[in-house]
Scaffold this active site. Sequence first.
Site, PDB file in Angstrom:
ATOM      1  N   GLU A   5       0.816  -1.215   0.000  1.00 15.98           N
ATOM      2  CA  GLU A   5       0.000   0.000   0.000  1.00 15.98           C
ATOM      3  C   GLU A   5       0.853   1.270   0.000  1.00 15.98           C
ATOM      4  O   GLU A   5       0.332   2.376  -0.127  1.00 15.98           O
ATOM      5  CB  GLU A   5      -0.940   0.000   1.208  1.00 15.98           C
ATOM      6  CG  GLU A   5      -2.213  -0.796   0.989  1.00 15.98           C
ATOM      7  CD  GLU A   5      -1.927  -2.273   0.764  1.00 15.98           C
ATOM      8  OE1 GLU A   5      -2.497  -2.826  -0.191  1.00 15.98           O
ATOM      9  OE2 GLU A   5      -1.136  -2.864   1.530  1.00 15.98           O
ATOM     10  N   ASN A  21      -1.136  -7.788  -3.704  1.00 16.78           N
ATOM     11  CA  ASN A  21      -1.681  -6.868  -4.690  1.00 16.78           C
ATOM     12  C   ASN A  21      -0.605  -5.994  -5.328  1.00 16.78           C
ATOM     13  O   ASN A  21       0.402  -5.669  -4.703  1.00 16.78           O
ATOM     14  CB  ASN A  21      -2.723  -5.961  -4.032  1.00 16.78           C
ATOM     15  CG  ASN A  21      -2.163  -5.177  -2.864  1.00 16.78           C
ATOM     16  OD1 ASN A  21      -1.950  -5.740  -1.796  1.00 16.78           O
ATOM     17  ND2 ASN A  21      -1.931  -3.886  -3.043  1.00 16.78           N
ATOM     18  N   ASP A  63      -7.706  -4.698  -5.135  1.00 20.94           N
ATOM     19  CA  ASP A  63      -6.894  -5.034  -3.971  1.00 20.94           C
ATOM     20  C   ASP A  63      -7.182  -6.441  -3.465  1.00 20.94           C
ATOM     21  O   ASP A  63      -7.292  -6.677  -2.260  1.00 20.94           O
ATOM     22  CB  ASP A  63      -7.081  -4.027  -2.825  1.00 20.94           C
ATOM     23  CG  ASP A  63      -6.185  -4.368  -1.628  1.00 20.94           C
ATOM     24  OD1 ASP A  63      -5.015  -4.718  -1.833  1.00 20.94           O
ATOM     25  OD2 ASP A  63      -6.674  -4.312  -0.477  1.00 20.94           O
TER      26      ASP A  63
END
Length: 635
Positions: free
Chosen positions: A209, A293, A335
């Site tokens: 992230e 992801n 995601d």
Amino acid sequence: MRRFHSIGGYVSASCVALALGGFLAGAANANDRLIEMAKNPENYVMPGLDYTADNYSEMDQINTGNVKDLRVAWTFSTGLLNGHEGTPLVVDGVMYVNSSFPNNVYALDLKNPGKIKWQYKPKQDPAARAVACCDLVNRGLAYWPTDDASKTPNLILSNQLDGHVVALNADTGEMYWKVENSDIKVGSTLTVAPYVVKDMVIVGSSGAELGVRGYATAYNVKTGEQVWRRYATGPDAEIGIGDDFNKDNPQYGQKGLGLATWEGDAWKIGGGTNWGWYAYDPSLDLIYYGSGNPSPWNETMRPGDNKWTMTIMARNADDGMLKWGYQKTPHDEWDYAGVNVMMLSDQKIDGKDLKLVTHPDRNGIIYTLNRVNGDLVRADFLDDTVNVWTHVDMKTGIPVRNPEYGTRMDHKGKDICPSAMGYHDQAHDSYDPERGLFYLAINHICMDWEPFMLPYRAGQFFVGATLSMYPGPKGDRANYLGLGQVKAYSAPEGKYKWSVMERFAAWGGTLATKGGVMFYPTLDGYFKARNSDTGELLWKFKMPSGGIGYPMTYEHDGTQYVAVYYGVGGWPGVGLVFDLQDPTAGLGAVGAFRNLQNWTQQGGGLLVFSLDGKGPYSEDVNLDEYSTEIITDGT
């Protein structure tokens, strides 16, 4: 940076006189010692119990007839408020407990668990807290057993949020070595449980992230020196792709795709971290795990399939080279980080005896593959409310998109199922080989998704989407309840034997036992036991806080115990943990779990249960008493 701390002497691992079931008893590496130790019900030596990661116990002292008589035998508080994931280890009569940040480790002698044998409390860089994605969790410890020829002691391996891996003397708690695996300056942290294979410890990475390029690393467990490091993106040599990669399934993709499926240098900040679970087949010498992801979440910013993110990896243990890799979600746009549990089993499907790896994925599909060569055997929806896919093309392995639920720019996608949390996340599930059933702790959450553009800045969140989450179609959307399910799944049939809705989610995972009872904790703070065959609720206990760890069981002095961490947190608990109110905060979790605070509050620790609460203190009320002498007036 590496610092070594040498310790004189060592404590020998116990040797259990059991057959190795086809593995070479004379081999010197840790595999055989761990395999042997895992067969002893007095031990719980690695995440998932053994290398199959099936979290299944042969013990049946606790069964469907008496599980109602479970009572608390003893407890332990870590004194920390953040979420407690993972599960403790038990080795030779000692339990090893891990905590959330600052990742304290405790050793408890099971003969007298009220007194701490040793404790390790690291001093970490507090900056790690600011770059942790989704609470300050830690998913567990690893154990490496010494051998008579080694000068290295038995070791406990622990990953720290600030990116360091430490090896501790299992008998004394003294640090044996320490190595820096991740750089928090670019947002790379450590939440994964370390994993011992041979005389190596395998360590993943977190931080997709924040634009971290994901990798897995093997360290020499005796010295802390790096053996190999392999990435999820970039040049083939750095990923570990050779001439025979995917030779049995070339349709999955072979050479050059770690660069060609990215635009320009986007792969350098492309995600693919692996912070989930591992499994290992010693007979094939292959390690199985999932890469996560791609980054950023905004798919418009990274055209292409973005290999090898979202991939089930099968790596050679010695050098990390990939034998095969199957990408579940090419060009992910939701995601659906593919790091979830890998469970190994040998089953007959369509008349063929197969060595299988089964993986329930965030993308709403539970996959079963031939773990030898990567053949796709089954791909079933985790729930019939999955809508982002119409089906999986079994020839190519590619899931076919429903364009209505895409996340393109200048468009707000609505009612996308599953949400970014997936219909499965970090829960460590279990598999009962006698019943042929997988017990799955899954989510039932959908979302709205609105992307936006943003620049990459090292050490800052690199997401590019605003999310709103809410219960799936089978839940109570008006009251934000019905956010989870528990299911019993048969891979050969591709069917669910039973399923049950949960108020929030069974985020931590499940334990299966020969006694016909499966266990799991829930976010709203219940620890439950159900009939493995029917799903009937047989027993439950209200814990001090919600559970996001998974249960384990062990035997001590002839008594079977079941243990589980309590301590709400993790991604679904970020609103509680950090007192957030904006429903889109916590990457959408705050809104979805807005009512969690009405059922539980923070606080972390361990609960240990047995039949009728039998334990060291019930058997000897004077155990660990400071004094048994009673003084009365006039004497």
